[in-house]
Design a protein around this motif. Structure first.
Motif, PDB file in Angstrom:
ATOM      1  N   LEU A 220      46.397  51.951  43.863  1.00  0.00           N
ATOM      2  CA  LEU A 220      45.474  51.049  44.544  1.00  0.00           C
ATOM      3  C   LEU A 220      45.920  49.632  44.249  1.00  0.00           C
ATOM      4  CD1 LEU A 220      42.009  52.647  43.640  1.00  0.00           C
ATOM      5  CD2 LEU A 220      43.275  52.836  45.781  1.00  0.00           C
ATOM      6  N   ARG A 221      45.838  48.767  45.273  1.00  0.00           N
ATOM      7  CA  ARG A 221      46.252  47.366  45.068  1.00  0.00           C
ATOM      8  C   ARG A 221      45.298  46.451  45.837  1.00  0.00           C
ATOM      9  NH1 ARG A 221      52.129  46.327  46.677  1.00  0.00           N
ATOM     10  NH2 ARG A 221      52.512  47.351  44.702  1.00  0.00           N
ATOM     11  N   ARG A 222      44.972  45.344  45.197  1.00  0.00           N
ATOM     12  CA  ARG A 222      44.182  44.299  45.849  1.00  0.00           C
ATOM     13  C   ARG A 222      44.622  42.953  45.301  1.00  0.00           C
ATOM     14  NH1 ARG A 222      37.630  43.296  46.003  1.00  0.00           N
ATOM     15  NH2 ARG A 222      37.811  41.403  47.246  1.00  0.00           N
ATOM     16  N   SER A 223      44.617  41.933  46.175  1.00  0.00           N
ATOM     17  CA  SER A 223      45.029  40.582  45.781  1.00  0.00           C
ATOM     18  C   SER A 223      43.927  39.574  46.074  1.00  0.00           C
ATOM     19  CB  SER A 223      46.301  40.171  46.532  1.00  0.00           C
ATOM     20  OG  SER A 223      47.363  41.027  46.186  1.00  0.00           O
ATOM     21  N   TRP A 224      43.908  38.516  45.274  1.00  0.00           N
ATOM     22  CA  TRP A 224      42.980  37.405  45.433  1.00  0.00           C
ATOM     23  C   TRP A 224      43.737  36.105  45.232  1.00  0.00           C
ATOM     24  CZ3 TRP A 224      42.055  41.770  42.623  1.00  0.00           C
ATOM     25  CH2 TRP A 224      40.896  42.499  42.861  1.00  0.00           C
ATOM     26  N   LYS A 225      43.159  35.008  45.691  1.00  0.00           N
ATOM     27  CA  LYS A 225      43.656  33.663  45.373  1.00  0.00           C
ATOM     28  C   LYS A 225      42.595  32.977  44.539  1.00  0.00           C
ATOM     29  CE  LYS A 225      46.913  32.479  48.967  1.00  0.00           C
ATOM     30  NZ  LYS A 225      48.085  32.389  48.141  1.00  0.00           N
ATOM     31  N   VAL A 226      43.000  32.493  43.368  1.00  0.00           N
ATOM     32  CA  VAL A 226      42.067  31.794  42.484  1.00  0.00           C
ATOM     33  C   VAL A 226      42.230  30.288  42.646  1.00  0.00           C
ATOM     34  CG1 VAL A 226      41.870  33.652  40.795  1.00  0.00           C
ATOM     35  CG2 VAL A 226      43.719  32.014  40.570  1.00  0.00           C
ATOM     36  N   LYS A 227      41.239  29.543  42.171  1.00  0.00           N
ATOM     37  CA  LYS A 227      41.226  28.085  42.339  1.00  0.00           C
ATOM     38  C   LYS A 227      42.317  27.394  41.513  1.00  0.00           C
ATOM     39  CE  LYS A 227      36.273  27.781  43.251  1.00  0.00           C
ATOM     40  NZ  LYS A 227      34.983  27.326  42.731  1.00  0.00           N
ATOM     41  N   THR A 228      42.463  27.822  40.265  1.00  0.00           N
ATOM     42  CA  THR A 228      43.433  27.191  39.372  1.00  0.00           C
ATOM     43  C   THR A 228      44.072  28.254  38.477  1.00  0.00           C
ATOM     44  OG1 THR A 228      41.830  26.819  37.586  1.00  0.00           O
ATOM     45  CG2 THR A 228      42.025  25.062  39.256  1.00  0.00           C
ATOM     46  N   PHE A 229      45.105  27.860  37.769  1.00  0.00           N
ATOM     47  CA  PHE A 229      45.762  28.761  36.831  1.00  0.00           C
ATOM     48  C   PHE A 229      44.780  29.254  35.773  1.00  0.00           C
ATOM     49  CE2 PHE A 229      48.130  29.403  32.849  1.00  0.00           C
ATOM     50  CZ  PHE A 229      49.001  30.396  33.250  1.00  0.00           C
ATOM     51  N   THR A 230      43.976  28.346  35.219  1.00  0.00           N
ATOM     52  CA  THR A 230      43.022  28.757  34.179  1.00  0.00           C
ATOM     53  C   THR A 230      41.922  29.655  34.747  1.00  0.00           C
ATOM     54  OG1 THR A 230      41.802  26.688  34.416  1.00  0.00           O
ATOM     55  CG2 THR A 230      43.453  26.786  32.668  1.00  0.00           C
ATOM     56  N   LYS A 231      41.566  29.468  36.015  1.00  0.00           N
ATOM     57  CA  LYS A 231      40.603  30.372  36.663  1.00  0.00           C
ATOM     58  C   LYS A 231      41.229  31.770  36.795  1.00  0.00           C
ATOM     59  CE  LYS A 231      37.336  27.327  37.730  1.00  0.00           C
ATOM     60  NZ  LYS A 231      36.023  27.320  37.140  1.00  0.00           N
ATOM     61  N   GLY A 232      42.528  31.835  37.009  1.00  0.00           N
ATOM     62  CA  GLY A 232      43.225  33.121  37.053  1.00  0.00           C
ATOM     63  C   GLY A 232      43.147  33.843  35.719  1.00  0.00           C
ATOM     64  N   LEU A 233      43.295  33.087  34.629  1.00  0.00           N
ATOM     65  CA  LEU A 233      43.185  33.699  33.305  1.00  0.00           C
ATOM     66  C   LEU A 233      41.758  34.160  33.031  1.00  0.00           C
ATOM     67  CD1 LEU A 233      45.476  31.269  31.279  1.00  0.00           C
ATOM     68  CD2 LEU A 233      46.043  33.520  32.237  1.00  0.00           C
TER      69      LEU A 233
END
Length: 171
Positions: free
Chosen positions: A95-108
């Motif tokens: 299973l795979r899903r992708s998102w776009k986060v606001k910033t690098f730290t939001k990704g963490l």
């Protein structure tokens, strides 16, 4: 109030508020109204299916009898987890899903929330941060080399997480 009680209440309201009900009481020879002979039964929706998966708990994968699910089973369950894709890599389903986060730290932070859920379930996905804002999650059961119901349970629970404060708005 559970769903069964809600359905019973809906049927009771339909029965006593229907104009033919009073006539039927005075003349039992009148035909039974359709709603009385065919009570309301809700059909499961995609959201209901996902909620059913959300109510389950991932089970340990240490059984030697555990096998990866078939393509047909996986295609049936993928309908229950919105926005996830079924990927076939070298005859191994994931299973795979992708998102776009606001910033690098939001990704963490996104990864931290997923990690907390994964730890609670005892089922750990592969987490990828590509570039500074592209997040991808891949789920499959490493112990069997493919998909099990645990993967779909985790995907459904990830869908329920409140991650909106971390994600970029769609344009």
């Amino acid at each position: 109030m559970n769903r069964g009680r809600i359905v019973d209440e809906m049927n009771r309201v339909l029965l006593f508020r229907h104009p033919l009900h009073a006539l039927r009481l005075s003349n039992p020879l009148l035909p039974i109204p359709f709603f009385q002979s065919h009570p309301y039964t809700p059909t499961p929706t995609r959201m209901d299916s996902e909620k059913m998966l959300n109510n389950k708990k991932c089970v340990p994968c240490n059984s030697k009898d555990l096998r990866p699910m078939t393509h047909d089973s996986a295609h049936a369950l993928i309908q229950q987890v919105a926005q996830w894709n079924l990927i076939n890599e070298g005859d191994m389903l994931k299973l795979r899903r992708s998102w776009k986060v606001k910033t690098f730290t939001k990704g963490l932070e996104f990864f931290r929330r997923i990690a907390d859920l994964a730890e609670a379930e005892g089922h750990h996905p592969d987490l990828h941060l590509v570039g500074w804002n592209n997040v991808t999650i891949e789920i499959w059961t490493h112990a069997v080399g493919g998909l099990t119901e645990n993967d779909f349970i985790l995907a459904a629970k990830i869908n329920e997480l409140n991650l909106h404060d971390l994600l970029r708005r769609s344009v």
